[in-house]
Design a protein around this motif. Structure first.
Motif, short mmCIF file in Angstrom:
data_model
loop_
_atom_site.label_atom_id
_atom_site.label_comp_id
_atom_site.label_asym_id
_atom_site.label_seq_id
_atom_site.Cartn_x
_atom_site.Cartn_y
_atom_site.Cartn_z
N ARG A 68 1.05 -1.23 -0.01
CA ARG A 68 0.02 0.12 -0.08
C ARG A 68 0.92 1.25 -0.12
NH1 ARG A 68 -3.35 -3.48 3.28
NH2 ARG A 68 -2.06 -2.60 5.10
N GLY A 69 2.10 1.20 0.59
CA GLY A 69 2.82 2.27 0.81
C GLY A 69 3.64 2.47 -0.64
N ARG A 70 4.05 1.41 -1.54
CA ARG A 70 4.47 1.84 -2.73
C ARG A 70 3.25 2.18 -3.74
NH1 ARG A 70 6.64 -3.27 -1.51
NH2 ARG A 70 5.09 -4.41 -2.47
N LEU A 71 2.00 1.86 -3.59
CA LEU A 71 1.16 2.33 -4.38
C LEU A 71 0.83 3.78 -4.14
CD1 LEU A 71 -0.61 1.03 -6.45
CD2 LEU A 71 -2.19 0.40 -4.81
N ARG A 72 0.85 4.07 -2.71
CA ARG A 72 0.80 5.49 -2.55
C ARG A 72 1.73 6.56 -2.99
NH1 ARG A 72 0.99 4.73 2.53
NH2 ARG A 72 -1.36 4.53 3.01
N VAL A 73 2.98 6.24 -3.10
CA VAL A 73 3.90 6.79 -3.51
C VAL A 73 3.65 7.14 -5.22
CG1 VAL A 73 6.45 7.07 -4.04
CG2 VAL A 73 5.65 6.50 -1.67
N PHE A 74 3.23 5.97 -6.12
CA PHE A 74 2.99 5.89 -7.03
C PHE A 74 2.12 6.71 -7.58
CE2 PHE A 74 0.62 3.81 -10.70
CZ PHE A 74 1.65 3.88 -11.76
N LEU A 75 0.95 6.86 -6.88
CA LEU A 75 -0.20 7.44 -7.18
C LEU A 75 -0.06 9.08 -7.08
CD1 LEU A 75 -2.84 5.30 -5.55
CD2 LEU A 75 -2.63 5.55 -8.05
N LYS A 76 0.72 9.30 -5.89
CA LYS A 76 0.99 10.76 -5.66
C LYS A 76 1.72 11.26 -6.86
CE LYS A 76 -0.27 11.05 -0.87
NZ LYS A 76 0.47 11.06 0.66
N GLN A 77 2.76 10.72 -7.20
CA GLN A 77 3.86 11.25 -8.41
C GLN A 77 2.79 11.41 -9.51
OE1 GLN A 77 6.57 8.06 -8.91
NE2 GLN A 77 7.90 8.99 -7.26
N TRP A 78 1.90 10.27 -9.88
CA TRP A 78 1.21 10.45 -11.12
C TRP A 78 0.07 11.60 -11.02
CZ3 TRP A 78 2.35 9.27 -15.86
CH2 TRP A 78 3.27 8.39 -16.13
N LEU A 79 -0.50 11.68 -9.94
CA LEU A 79 -1.49 12.81 -9.51
C LEU A 79 -0.89 13.95 -10.04
CD1 LEU A 79 -4.33 13.53 -8.77
CD2 LEU A 79 -3.54 13.78 -6.54
N ALA A 80 0.45 14.32 -9.51
CA ALA A 80 1.03 15.63 -9.74
C ALA A 80 1.39 15.68 -11.46
CB ALA A 80 2.37 15.66 -9.09
N GLU A 81 1.70 14.61 -11.75
CA GLU A 81 2.20 14.69 -13.30
C GLU A 81 0.93 14.93 -14.12
OE1 GLU A 81 5.33 13.66 -14.31
OE2 GLU A 81 4.49 14.62 -16.19
N PHE A 82 -0.42 14.43 -14.10
CA PHE A 82 -1.61 14.68 -14.49
C PHE A 82 -2.03 16.15 -14.42
CE2 PHE A 82 -1.83 9.90 -15.13
CZ PHE A 82 -1.57 9.68 -16.38
N GLU A 83 -1.85 16.46 -13.18
CA GLU A 83 -2.40 17.78 -13.00
C GLU A 83 -1.44 19.13 -13.63
OE1 GLU A 83 -2.52 17.72 -8.61
OE2 GLU A 83 -4.93 17.30 -8.58
N ARG A 84 -0.19 18.53 -13.80
CA ARG A 84 0.82 19.47 -14.56
C ARG A 84 0.47 19.58 -16.00
NH1 ARG A 84 5.40 17.82 -11.32
NH2 ARG A 84 5.56 16.05 -12.86
N GLN A 85 -0.21 18.47 -16.49
CA GLN A 85 -0.42 18.65 -18.05
C GLN A 85 -1.31 19.76 -18.43
OE1 GLN A 85 0.96 16.75 -20.48
NE2 GLN A 85 2.37 16.27 -19.03
N PRO A 86 -0.98 20.49 -19.31
CA PRO A 86 -1.95 21.68 -19.71
C PRO A 86 -3.10 21.16 -20.54
CG PRO A 86 0.18 21.84 -21.18
CD PRO A 86 0.33 20.63 -19.89
N GLU A 87 -4.29 21.71 -20.34
CA GLU A 87 -5.33 21.18 -21.12
C GLU A 87 -5.66 21.58 -22.46
OE1 GLU A 87 -9.32 21.93 -19.62
OE2 GLU A 87 -9.25 19.99 -18.68
N ALA A 88 -4.87 22.64 -22.92
CA ALA A 88 -5.00 23.55 -24.18
C ALA A 88 -4.51 22.37 -25.47
CB ALA A 88 -3.99 24.79 -24.50
N PRO A 89 -3.43 21.70 -25.31
CA PRO A 89 -3.17 20.80 -26.52
C PRO A 89 -4.18 19.58 -26.78
CG PRO A 89 -1.37 20.79 -25.12
CD PRO A 89 -2.49 21.64 -24.42
N LEU A 90 -4.98 19.35 -25.76
CA LEU A 90 -5.61 18.06 -25.83
C LEU A 90 -7.05 18.29 -26.58
CD1 LEU A 90 -5.14 17.00 -22.06
CD2 LEU A 90 -3.38 16.59 -23.86
N ASN A 91 -7.38 17.11 -27.18
CA ASN A 91 -8.37 17.14 -27.80
C ASN A 91 -9.61 16.63 -26.52
OD1 ASN A 91 -8.96 14.30 -27.59
ND2 ASN A 91 -8.12 13.96 -29.59
#
Ligand code: ZN
Ligand code: ZN
Length: 571
Positions: A68-91
């Motif tokens: 569960r600890g490994r999963l938590r770290v992984f999820l937090k990293q990816w949450l930040a990554e997807f939140e960083r992605q700008p919406e503008a270039p996406l369809n």
């Protein structure tokens, strides 16, 4: 019902059409989503196998704090990554994918750290579904399947040790989920017997003997542990408002809160009952006769429904009748211009395979996005195994009218049609993490839409649809009532039987389901009511076309209704 994952999940996920045209889209984002998924499968091989990635089968994952600890770290990293992605270039599709990925990760983190079901529900820890899936899915020859599942079998003692360590001490588990885990143990042992049988078939009996013996001892040890804990189990199975509202927000992704949805369901319940009362009163003389109708609304409706339910097919005709209705529904959809059906994708109706039976009824079984070569089936369980009385009860439930509504819900234009449309918009994210309220809501909306189009037009059909529709509405009232408002078992059974015209056995099964699950029962009404509201809003605009509305709505795939509505209202 909670034992076999394939049945319980009934994933209406989509296999992407590889040849589908790719619209202007940001390749970088798709790569990012892809690497998130591959990382997730490595950390969660059980989810990978459930999604059809059988090569993750030999990888064992224990329900431990370390995992569960490994999963938590992984999820937090990816949450930040997807939140960083700008919406503008996406369809549009990618923007929905991004929103759905963020919501999924937030939901997973909330489950890990706030809901913590792994600490209070012993039934969360059940390795049998995956073993059964690896043993009985025809993804590879039997010897290879046995080789794939062997490491999991060997790890079963460690699995149950981790499960025991995860459960809260001091009786902080629920009695209901502990009893469920104890009840499921014979099923787990049954899967082990199944493995022994298949291993013998493959000439590997000796190699499996020792791990099977250790696995059986581990299952029995878990049961003994739970029986020791049971007398002190004191956590309520009721979620309470503090957990229910966020769970509803994460799972349903509605524009409304759980409380608002509950209030709205109560209002809808009154509307449906009022119109059922009028229909039952009108039908009374022809269905019942000269006897004076009861003054009580529920008694009046209940009597007419009970009498009409006598009209049903013979038990041996059950599967054939369903098979015969599919082309009738297809023709209706085409002739009434309700939506375009893909004629190259006919639905295959079949008897539910033996090893998947256990829950009566019918359902769509669709391959996940990693198994595009597999077919989609409409599984129907024949009434063979039932006693005369049980078969009669099922047949009265799935009477002449309700059986047609069932096919509308499960197949056309319900789940199957929705799935065909979802397949046209290739998005692994939507196929894997599709929104349950959109999927169920569409099927419930489809029932209403068919009745509105005049399908089966008769006062009897309208009354029976009312009963069926009331079930979705009542599911919401029940779930919120039980988990947040403390509704008693007696009140729940009365709500389902006397006030919603369900059989005693159906009500008993529903009471069990509401104790063991939460929020999912609200998905039907929540999704339906949002789709219906969207349609009514768009209807007021000039040039509204029902067929175009349906096709556009379905074209986004299994995204939350809230996101689809935002797109459709933009134009
Ligand atoms: Zn009968
Ligand atoms: Zn459904």
């Amino acid at each position: 019902m909670f034992f076999n994952r394939r049945q319980f999940n009934l994933v209406f996920t989509a296999a992407p059409l590889l040849s589908a045209p790719v619209l202007a889209q940001d390749a970088g984002f798709d790569k990012l989503a892809e690497s998130f998924l591959e990382g997730l499968w490595k950390l969660d091989p059980d989810a990978a196998v459930n999604a059809g990635r059988f090569e993750f089968g030999p990888q064992v994952s224990l329900p431990s704090a370390a995992r569960r600890g490994r999963l938590r770290v992984f999820l937090k990293q990816w949450l930040a990554e997807f939140e960083r992605q700008p919406e503008a270039p996406l369809n549009t599709s990618q923007r929905m994918d991004r929103a759905m990925l963020i919501a999924k990760i937030q939901s997973d983190l909330w489950r890990l750290d706030s809901l913590r079901e792994w600490s209070w529900s012993p039934a969360e820890h059940n390795p049998a579904g995956l073993l059964d899936l690896l043993l009985n899915t025809d993804y590879a020859p039997l010897p290879e399947r046995l080789k794939t599942l062997r490491p999991r079998l060997v790890a079963l003692p460690a699995y149950y040790r981790a499960a025991q360590a995860s459960l809260a001490g001091d009786g902080g588990i629920t009695r209901e989920h502990s009893e469920l885990a104890i009840q499921q143990a014979p099923g787990v042992l049954g899967v082990l017997d199944d493995i022994a049988r298949r291993a013998a078939e493959a000439g590997q009996a000796a190699a499996f003997k020792a791990p099977l013996a250790q696995a059986r001892a581990a299952v029995n040890g878990y049961v003994a542990h739970l029986k020791r804990l049971l007398p002190t189990a004191r956590r309520s199975f009721r979620l309470g408002a503090e957990l229910y509202e966020p769970k509803f927000a994460h799972d349903i992704q509605s524009a409304r809160t759980a409380r608002q949805t509950y209030d709205f369901a109560q209002q809808r319940r009154e509307e449906v009952l009022a119109s059922m009362q009028a229909q039952a009163a009108a039908l009374w003389p022809s269905v019942i006769g000269s006897e004076a109708p009861p003054a009580d609304r529920f008694a009046l409706i209940g009597r007419v429904i009970a009498k009409l339910s006598e009209r049903h097919v013979k038990r041996e005709q059950f599967v054939d009748e369903i098979r015969a209705q599919i082309p009738v529904l297809e023709a209706w959809i085409r002739d009434h211009d309700l939506l375009t059906q893909d004629a190259s994708k006919p639905l295959v109706v079949r008897e539910t395979p033996e090893y998947e039976r256990g829950v009566a009824g019918a359902g769509i079984e669709a391959p996940g996005p990693y198994r595009p070569q597999d077919r989609t089936y409409y599984n129907v369980t024949p009434l063979d195994g039932l006693s005369d009385a049980e078969a009669e009860s099922s047949l009265r439930e799935y009477n002449h009218w309700i059986l047609q509504i069932l096919n509308i819900h499960e197949a056309i234009p319900g789940h199957y049609t929705q799935l065909v449309y979802a397949n046209r918009a290739p998005s692994k994210v939507k196929a894997l993490f599709g929104n349950g309220a959109m999927v169920e809501g569409w099927a419930v909306y489809g029932e209403r839409m068919m009745i509105e189009s005049g399908y089966g037009a008769s006062p009897e059909m309208t009354l029976m649809w009312g009963k069926w529709h009331l079930r979705s509405v009542t599911n919401t009232v029940l779930d919120y009532g039980v988990h947040v408002l403390g509704m008693s078992e007696a009140d729940a059974i009365d709500l389902l039987t006397r006030q919603a015209f369900q059989t005693a056995s159906e009500a008993k099964e529903k009471w069990r389901r509401v104790q063991l699950s939460s929020v999912q029962l609200t998905s039907y009404f929540s999704g339906y009511s949002e789709i219906f509201a969207l349609r009514e809003q768009l209807k007021s605009r000039p040039g509204f076309d029902l067929k175009r509305f349906h096709e556009q709505f379905l074209s986004y795939g299994s995204a939350p209704v809230r996101l689809i509505a935002a797109e459709m209202l933009k134009a």
